[in-house]
Design a protein around this motif. Sequence first.
Motif, PDB file in Angstrom:
ATOM      1  N   GLN A  97       1.076  -1.640  -0.395  1.00 22.81           N
ATOM      2  CA  GLN A  97      -0.586  -0.221   0.286  1.00 22.81           C
ATOM      3  C   GLN A  97       0.403   0.947   0.081  1.00 22.81           C
ATOM      4  OE1 GLN A  97      -2.818   0.465   3.584  1.00 22.81           O
ATOM      5  NE2 GLN A  97      -3.884   1.956   2.683  1.00 22.81           N
ATOM      6  N   VAL A  98       2.116   1.183   1.063  1.00 22.92           N
ATOM      7  CA  VAL A  98       2.703   2.458   1.055  1.00 22.92           C
ATOM      8  C   VAL A  98       3.739   2.869  -0.477  1.00 22.92           C
ATOM      9  CG1 VAL A  98       5.333   2.610   1.601  1.00 22.92           C
ATOM     10  CG2 VAL A  98       2.977   2.148   2.951  1.00 22.92           C
ATOM     11  N   VAL A  99       3.883   1.552  -1.199  1.00 18.50           N
ATOM     12  CA  VAL A  99       3.979   1.831  -2.868  1.00 18.50           C
ATOM     13  C   VAL A  99       3.339   2.415  -3.570  1.00 18.50           C
ATOM     14  CG1 VAL A  99       5.444   1.384  -4.647  1.00 18.50           C
ATOM     15  CG2 VAL A  99       5.893   0.139  -2.208  1.00 18.50           C
ATOM     16  N   SER A 100       1.905   2.252  -3.163  1.00 16.28           N
ATOM     17  CA  SER A 100       1.189   2.481  -4.611  1.00 16.28           C
ATOM     18  C   SER A 100       0.741   4.030  -4.074  1.00 16.28           C
ATOM     19  CB  SER A 100       0.093   1.669  -4.297  1.00 16.28           C
ATOM     20  OG  SER A 100      -0.271   0.031  -4.935  1.00 16.28           O
ATOM     21  N   MET A 101       0.628   4.375  -2.669  1.00 11.07           N
ATOM     22  CA  MET A 101       0.499   5.755  -2.154  1.00 11.07           C
ATOM     23  C   MET A 101       1.688   6.630  -3.261  1.00 11.07           C
ATOM     24  SD  MET A 101      -1.548   7.274  -0.276  1.00 11.07           S
ATOM     25  CE  MET A 101      -2.515   6.071   0.836  1.00 11.07           C
ATOM     26  N   TYR A 102       2.736   6.101  -2.942  1.00  9.95           N
ATOM     27  CA  TYR A 102       4.232   7.188  -3.206  1.00  9.95           C
ATOM     28  C   TYR A 102       4.001   7.183  -4.338  1.00  9.95           C
ATOM     29  CZ  TYR A 102       8.550   6.851  -5.184  1.00  9.95           C
ATOM     30  OH  TYR A 102      10.152   7.689  -5.976  1.00  9.95           O
ATOM     31  N   PHE A 103       4.201   6.173  -5.466  1.00 10.30           N
ATOM     32  CA  PHE A 103       3.692   6.417  -7.273  1.00 10.30           C
ATOM     33  C   PHE A 103       2.140   7.803  -6.991  1.00 10.30           C
ATOM     34  CE2 PHE A 103       6.315   3.027  -7.377  1.00 10.30           C
ATOM     35  CZ  PHE A 103       7.396   2.975  -8.389  1.00 10.30           C
ATOM     36  N   TRP A 104       1.206   7.259  -6.416  1.00 10.72           N
ATOM     37  CA  TRP A 104       0.118   8.252  -6.116  1.00 10.72           C
ATOM     38  C   TRP A 104       0.772   9.706  -5.751  1.00 10.72           C
ATOM     39  CZ3 TRP A 104      -4.435   9.570  -8.373  1.00 10.72           C
ATOM     40  CH2 TRP A 104      -4.714  10.008  -8.416  1.00 10.72           C
ATOM     41  N   ASP A 105       1.246   9.362  -4.774  1.00  8.63           N
ATOM     42  CA  ASP A 105       1.247  10.751  -3.961  1.00  8.63           C
ATOM     43  C   ASP A 105       2.506  12.057  -5.193  1.00  8.63           C
ATOM     44  OD1 ASP A 105       1.414  12.928  -2.428  1.00  8.63           O
ATOM     45  OD2 ASP A 105       2.656  12.597  -1.829  1.00  8.63           O
TER      46      ASP A 105
ATOM     47  N   GLN B  37      -1.116   4.976 -11.042  1.00  4.40           N
ATOM     48  CA  GLN B  37      -0.046   5.773 -11.505  1.00  4.40           C
ATOM     49  C   GLN B  37       1.219   5.048 -11.447  1.00  4.40           C
ATOM     50  OE1 GLN B  37       0.044   8.262 -12.943  1.00  4.40           O
ATOM     51  NE2 GLN B  37      -2.696   8.807 -12.214  1.00  4.40           N
ATOM     52  N   ARG B  38       0.657   3.747 -10.691  1.00  6.03           N
ATOM     53  CA  ARG B  38       2.582   2.495 -10.483  1.00  6.03           C
ATOM     54  C   ARG B  38       2.716   2.016 -11.364  1.00  6.03           C
ATOM     55  NH1 ARG B  38       2.019  -1.312  -5.415  1.00  6.03           N
ATOM     56  NH2 ARG B  38       3.624  -2.767  -5.845  1.00  6.03           N
ATOM     57  N   PRO B  39       3.540   1.671 -12.270  1.00  5.50           N
ATOM     58  CA  PRO B  39       4.132   1.068 -12.923  1.00  5.50           C
ATOM     59  C   PRO B  39       3.869  -0.789 -12.522  1.00  5.50           C
ATOM     60  CG  PRO B  39       6.108   2.796 -12.705  1.00  5.50           C
ATOM     61  CD  PRO B  39       4.978   2.562 -11.487  1.00  5.50           C
ATOM     62  N   ARG B  40       3.759  -1.237 -13.935  1.00  4.06           N
ATOM     63  CA  ARG B  40       3.466  -2.765 -13.298  1.00  4.06           C
ATOM     64  C   ARG B  40       4.524  -3.035 -12.675  1.00  4.06           C
ATOM     65  NH1 ARG B  40      -1.408  -4.819 -14.982  1.00  4.06           N
ATOM     66  NH2 ARG B  40      -2.619  -3.656 -16.652  1.00  4.06           N
ATOM     67  N   SER B  41       5.852  -3.047 -12.905  1.00  6.31           N
ATOM     68  CA  SER B  41       7.232  -3.972 -13.122  1.00  6.31           C
ATOM     69  C   SER B  41       7.574  -3.038 -11.853  1.00  6.31           C
ATOM     70  CB  SER B  41       7.723  -3.794 -14.026  1.00  6.31           C
ATOM     71  OG  SER B  41       8.538  -1.996 -14.041  1.00  6.31           O
TER      72      SER B  41
ATOM     73  N   TYR C 256       7.601  -4.134  -4.170  1.00  7.19           N
ATOM     74  CA  TYR C 256       7.227  -3.837  -3.187  1.00  7.19           C
ATOM     75  C   TYR C 256       8.752  -4.044  -2.469  1.00  7.19           C
ATOM     76  CZ  TYR C 256       5.002  -7.161  -0.193  1.00  7.19           C
ATOM     77  OH  TYR C 256       4.904  -8.656  -0.164  1.00  7.19           O
ATOM     78  N   GLN C 257       9.079  -5.566  -2.890  1.00  6.11           N
ATOM     79  CA  GLN C 257      10.032  -5.815  -2.146  1.00  6.11           C
ATOM     80  C   GLN C 257      11.338  -5.544  -3.188  1.00  6.11           C
ATOM     81  OE1 GLN C 257       7.504  -7.947  -3.641  1.00  6.11           O
ATOM     82  NE2 GLN C 257       6.469  -9.591  -2.650  1.00  6.11           N
ATOM     83  N   GLU C 258      11.632  -5.340  -4.262  1.00  9.43           N
ATOM     84  CA  GLU C 258      12.315  -4.395  -4.193  1.00  9.43           C
ATOM     85  C   GLU C 258      12.659  -2.850  -4.189  1.00  9.43           C
ATOM     86  OE1 GLU C 258      11.690  -5.216  -9.101  1.00  9.43           O
ATOM     87  OE2 GLU C 258      11.724  -7.993  -8.241  1.00  9.43           O
ATOM     88  N   LEU C 259      11.904  -2.172  -3.906  1.00 11.38           N
ATOM     89  CA  LEU C 259      11.187  -0.435  -4.067  1.00 11.38           C
ATOM     90  C   LEU C 259      11.804  -0.585  -2.606  1.00 11.38           C
ATOM     91  CD1 LEU C 259       8.560   0.599  -5.910  1.00 11.38           C
ATOM     92  CD2 LEU C 259      10.995   0.651  -6.890  1.00 11.38           C
TER      93      LEU C 259
END
Length: 235
Positions: free
Chosen positions: A116-124, A201-205, A208-211
Amino acid sequence: MICSHKHRFIFIKTKKTASTTLEIGLAKLTGPEDIVTPIYSDGSKIKEGSIERPGQNYRLKLSEHGLRDFFSLAYNRHAKQKFGNHDSASRVRSLLGQELWDAYFTFTVVRNPFDQVVSMYFWDNRHKSEQERPSVFEWMVEKPWQINQTWQLCSSDGSWLLDDYIRLEHLEEDTTRIVQRLGLSEDAVGLITGQSMKTSQRPRSAKYQELLDERSKALIEILCHNEIEKFGYSF
């Protein structure tokens, strides 16, 4: 947010959890007296043809307006908004009253906080180029309030407020349980879960384990310990 008097449920809308998809599906089950907040209040792009019903009954009734509200009514030509898209459970409970809140079935959708945090990051950071975006950890340190929003929206005085929670990772299974609890037909599961309605807004690739580095992981574990403990989430 949806409050269905027809089916006696209250749906609290969380962020970056596919809650818009569920909200649109649930809105199709509501009656004319039910409360449905507008979809567009967060500025999202909704896929064409996905909205079959606008918000309704989310504004103040005339009898609820104060003097200042009437000035606003005269200027804006519509009643002041009472319920918001991402209102917290505690605020909705206060507005509806404890008696109604206790009588209705309350639920929401949750998501693995690391994801969820990664998706929020890309959205923001959606308006920034890859070169302009801060690292995930830098963004988290700058905006820590973005991290545990599910807990903020769904708790009060250190306790979870809702009757049940749909885990995004078990969407069909958990939605089926809630549909049965509400006494709805089996067809309602497909209607509610449907297909993704927002443009991502989040790339499919972007996994979160990598970011997420160790610092980011540790910070999420601290700030989202309530979600991790209650729903058994892990990295």
